[in-house]
Write an enzyme that holds these catalytic residues in place. Structure first.
Site, PDB file in Angstrom:
ATOM      1  N   GLU A  70     -10.848   0.736  -3.985  1.00 36.19           N
ATOM      2  CA  GLU A  70     -11.220   0.375  -2.614  1.00 36.19           C
ATOM      3  C   GLU A  70     -11.908   1.554  -1.936  1.00 36.19           C
ATOM      4  O   GLU A  70     -11.414   2.679  -1.979  1.00 36.19           O
ATOM      5  CB  GLU A  70      -9.932  -0.015  -1.870  1.00 36.19           C
ATOM      6  CG  GLU A  70     -10.124  -0.503  -0.444  1.00 36.19           C
ATOM      7  CD  GLU A  70      -8.779  -0.938   0.179  1.00 36.19           C
ATOM      8  OE1 GLU A  70      -7.802  -1.180  -0.569  1.00 36.19           O
ATOM      9  OE2 GLU A  70      -8.706  -1.020   1.420  1.00 36.19           O
ATOM     10  N   LYS A 112     -10.086  -7.384   6.855  1.00 35.65           N
ATOM     11  CA  LYS A 112      -9.107  -6.872   7.814  1.00 35.65           C
ATOM     12  C   LYS A 112      -9.579  -7.356   9.184  1.00 35.65           C
ATOM     13  O   LYS A 112     -10.582  -6.862   9.707  1.00 35.65           O
ATOM     14  CB  LYS A 112      -9.130  -5.341   7.730  1.00 35.65           C
ATOM     15  CG  LYS A 112      -7.872  -4.644   8.105  1.00 35.65           C
ATOM     16  CD  LYS A 112      -8.040  -3.146   7.956  1.00 35.65           C
ATOM     17  CE  LYS A 112      -7.598  -2.624   6.599  1.00 35.65           C
ATOM     18  NZ  LYS A 112      -7.658  -1.154   6.518  1.00 35.65           N
ATOM     19  N   LYS A 123      -0.817  -0.845  -4.556  1.00 34.57           N
ATOM     20  CA  LYS A 123      -2.055  -0.115  -4.232  1.00 34.57           C
ATOM     21  C   LYS A 123      -1.682   1.334  -3.974  1.00 34.57           C
ATOM     22  O   LYS A 123      -0.859   1.626  -3.108  1.00 34.57           O
ATOM     23  CB  LYS A 123      -2.702  -0.749  -2.997  1.00 34.57           C
ATOM     24  CG  LYS A 123      -3.678   0.128  -2.231  1.00 34.57           C
ATOM     25  CD  LYS A 123      -4.455  -0.707  -1.220  1.00 34.57           C
ATOM     26  CE  LYS A 123      -4.662   0.022   0.100  1.00 34.57           C
ATOM     27  NZ  LYS A 123      -5.366  -0.812   1.097  1.00 34.57           N
ATOM     28  N   GLY A 143      -4.529  -4.540   6.092  1.00 37.09           N
ATOM     29  CA  GLY A 143      -3.718  -4.382   7.294  1.00 37.09           C
ATOM     30  C   GLY A 143      -3.877  -3.009   7.900  1.00 37.09           C
ATOM     31  O   GLY A 143      -4.556  -2.138   7.338  1.00 37.09           O
ATOM     32  N   ASP A 201     -13.719  -1.870   2.143  1.00 36.22           N
ATOM     33  CA  ASP A 201     -12.884  -2.044   3.335  1.00 36.22           C
ATOM     34  C   ASP A 201     -13.733  -1.581   4.522  1.00 36.22           C
ATOM     35  O   ASP A 201     -14.430  -2.388   5.156  1.00 36.22           O
ATOM     36  CB  ASP A 201     -11.597  -1.211   3.147  1.00 36.22           C
ATOM     37  CG  ASP A 201     -10.710  -1.139   4.379  1.00 36.22           C
ATOM     38  OD1 ASP A 201     -11.104  -1.624   5.438  1.00 36.22           O
ATOM     39  OD2 ASP A 201      -9.587  -0.565   4.305  1.00 36.22           O
ATOM     40  N   LYS A 215      -2.783   4.997  -2.697  1.00 40.21           N
ATOM     41  CA  LYS A 215      -3.784   5.763  -1.963  1.00 40.21           C
ATOM     42  C   LYS A 215      -4.166   6.962  -2.826  1.00 40.21           C
ATOM     43  O   LYS A 215      -3.278   7.617  -3.404  1.00 40.21           O
ATOM     44  CB  LYS A 215      -3.197   6.239  -0.632  1.00 40.21           C
ATOM     45  CG  LYS A 215      -2.975   5.102   0.374  1.00 40.21           C
ATOM     46  CD  LYS A 215      -4.302   4.599   0.921  1.00 40.21           C
ATOM     47  CE  LYS A 215      -4.094   3.626   2.074  1.00 40.21           C
ATOM     48  NZ  LYS A 215      -5.382   3.132   2.613  1.00 40.21           N
ATOM     49  N   ASP A 231      -6.981   3.053  -3.410  1.00 39.81           N
ATOM     50  CA  ASP A 231      -7.755   3.055  -2.164  1.00 39.81           C
ATOM     51  C   ASP A 231      -8.061   4.499  -1.782  1.00 39.81           C
ATOM     52  O   ASP A 231      -7.150   5.294  -1.545  1.00 39.81           O
ATOM     53  CB  ASP A 231      -6.951   2.375  -1.045  1.00 39.81           C
ATOM     54  CG  ASP A 231      -7.739   2.235   0.255  1.00 39.81           C
ATOM     55  OD1 ASP A 231      -8.919   2.667   0.305  1.00 39.81           O
ATOM     56  OD2 ASP A 231      -7.176   1.694   1.233  1.00 39.81           O
ATOM     57  N   SER A 267       0.856  -1.184   0.000  1.00 33.46           N
ATOM     58  CA  SER A 267       0.000   0.000   0.000  1.00 33.46           C
ATOM     59  C   SER A 267       0.889   1.230   0.000  1.00 33.46           C
ATOM     60  O   SER A 267       1.687   1.427   0.915  1.00 33.46           O
ATOM     61  CB  SER A 267      -0.881  -0.045   1.259  1.00 33.46           C
ATOM     62  OG  SER A 267      -1.673   1.106   1.344  1.00 33.46           O
TER      63      SER A 267
END
Ligand code: OSB
Ligand code: MG
Length: 371
Positions: free
Chosen positions: A216, A265, A163, A293, A241, A165, A191, A137
């Site tokens: 996400e 998660k 991934k 995570g 998520d 952000k 995400d 991430s």
């Protein structure tokens, strides 16, 4: 089984690189570990998934400690000899919410039970793999060159999925440049941590051309209808998520057409037993899952890797190697090999804290009175 001793140990460990998301920036991982000792002499360890501030979800660390002391542990102690990890969720159900606080207690108890039974977490949960593919991430950076530098480093290390952000103002351009720089073969996803609304659908549809694995949590956690509507307006698959806190949520989101892929998660959903139920619901519905995570240390990552070895975890997760987070992890470091991390094989979570490191990063220890 009875709890004989319960310790809450606060730790603060610098991150190797600040982690910026649409909801804030972390410079270190601050959390607490729970250490339990049971009457048969076995020890259980777990890491709280919460963060110092209620920005990812409504939970935050001081509140988690408070609810454990005042409401959760007393309910577990009231079970007397009937206490067991499998009974934790039912015993704590009258307390609304606080899933991360519940998760850390259930996990510590499960660790103690499995250690005393000599059984690894992975075998207990039903794992079918010894190694799990790993993604990473990647936070928001001040500039595109900085981002490219990070992504290129992670790809060199072997990460199998990137991934990014995103947030309004940091979305189309970073995705375009990463896609163009590293090519069409890179598994790429984004995400948003709830940073958009349904009215952004025309904007988000401009991500469709970048062939992303998923987007996400684009919309607020309680907007399942919005996600279902967005799913009709963009072609990028929707992953949830924050919205999914239980197997029932998962079943609802699937039925509404609000989700194509689920980030499981364990801390967000109250523990590994509920996480496994979410996996089972998704698996039965043909919905792929992957393990997310909370920048966990080795103590929290070890059981996440065990979960990620279940058959429905068909996409690389955010369970990255220790050096992606910390110069020195709390446990022996998890190392990436051919894009994979090994699932721990020892009893319980299968890893132990390194006492010297723990000593160094501990900011407070308190014993919870048990009577
Ligand atoms: O949204 O998945 C998230 C970290 C903290 C809070 C929320 C999230 C994340 C991550 C990093 O994306 C996951 C990890 O590497 O542990
Ligand atoms: Mg997320």
């Amino acid at each position: 089984m009875k709890i004989k001793h319960c310790e809450i140990r606060w730790v603060k460990i610098p991150l190797v690189t600040p982690f910026r998301t649409s909801f804030g920036t972390s410079y270190d991982r601050e959390t607490f570990l729970v250490r339990l000792v049971t009457d048969d002499g076995s020890e259980g360890w777990a890491e709280c998934g919460a963060e110092p501030e209620p920005l990812y979800s409504s939970e935050f660390l001081p509140a988690a400690e408070m609810v454990i002391r005042a409401h959760l542990l007393p309910r577990l102690l009231a079970l007397g000899d009937h206490l067991g990890a499998a009974r934790v969720a039912t015993a704590l159900a009258p307390v609304k919410g606080h899933l991360m606080a519940k998760h850390v207690l259930e996990t510590a108890l499960l660790d103690a039970e499995l250690r005393s039974a000599g059984m690894p977490f992975a075998r207990y949960l039903g794992a079918v793999k010894e190694q799990v593919p790993t993604g990473v991430s990647v936070g928001i950076y001040d500039s595109i060159p900085e981002l490219l530098d990070k992504v290129s480093g992670y790809l060199e290390e072997g990460y199998l999925r990137i991934k990014l952000k995103i947030e309004p103002g940091w979305d189309l351009e970073p995705v375009r440049v990463v896609r163009e720089t590293f090519g069409d073969d890179v598994l790429l996803q984004v995400d948003a941590n709830t940073a958009y609304t349904l009215s952004d659908a025309p904007h988000l549809s401009q991500l469709d051309k970048f062939d992303l694995l998923l987007i996400e949590q684009p919309l607020p956690e309680d907007d399942l209808r919005g996600h279902a509507e967005l799913a009709k307006r963009i072609t990028t698959p929707i992953c949830l998520d924050e919205s999914i806190t239980s197997a029932r949520d998962a079943a609802t989101a699937i039925a509404l057409g609000a989700v194509h892929i689920i980030n499981v998660k364990p801390s967000r959903v109250g523990g590994y037993l509920e996480a496994r139920r979410i996996h089972d619901v998704a698996y039965a519905n043909g919905i792929p899952v992957w393990c997310g995570g909370m920048l966990e240390t080795g103590i929290g990552r070890a059981p996440n890797l065990a979960l990620a070895a279940l058959p429905g975890f068909v996409l690389p997760g955010d369970t990255s190697a220790s050096n992606r987070y910390y110069e020195t992890d709390l446990t022996a470091p998890f190392v990436i090999e051919n894009g994979h991390l090994s699932v721990p094989t020892g009893p319980g979570i299968g890893v132990d804290v390194l006492p010297d490191v723990l000593e160094e990063v501990t900011t407070a220890i308190s014993t919870v009175p048990l009577d």
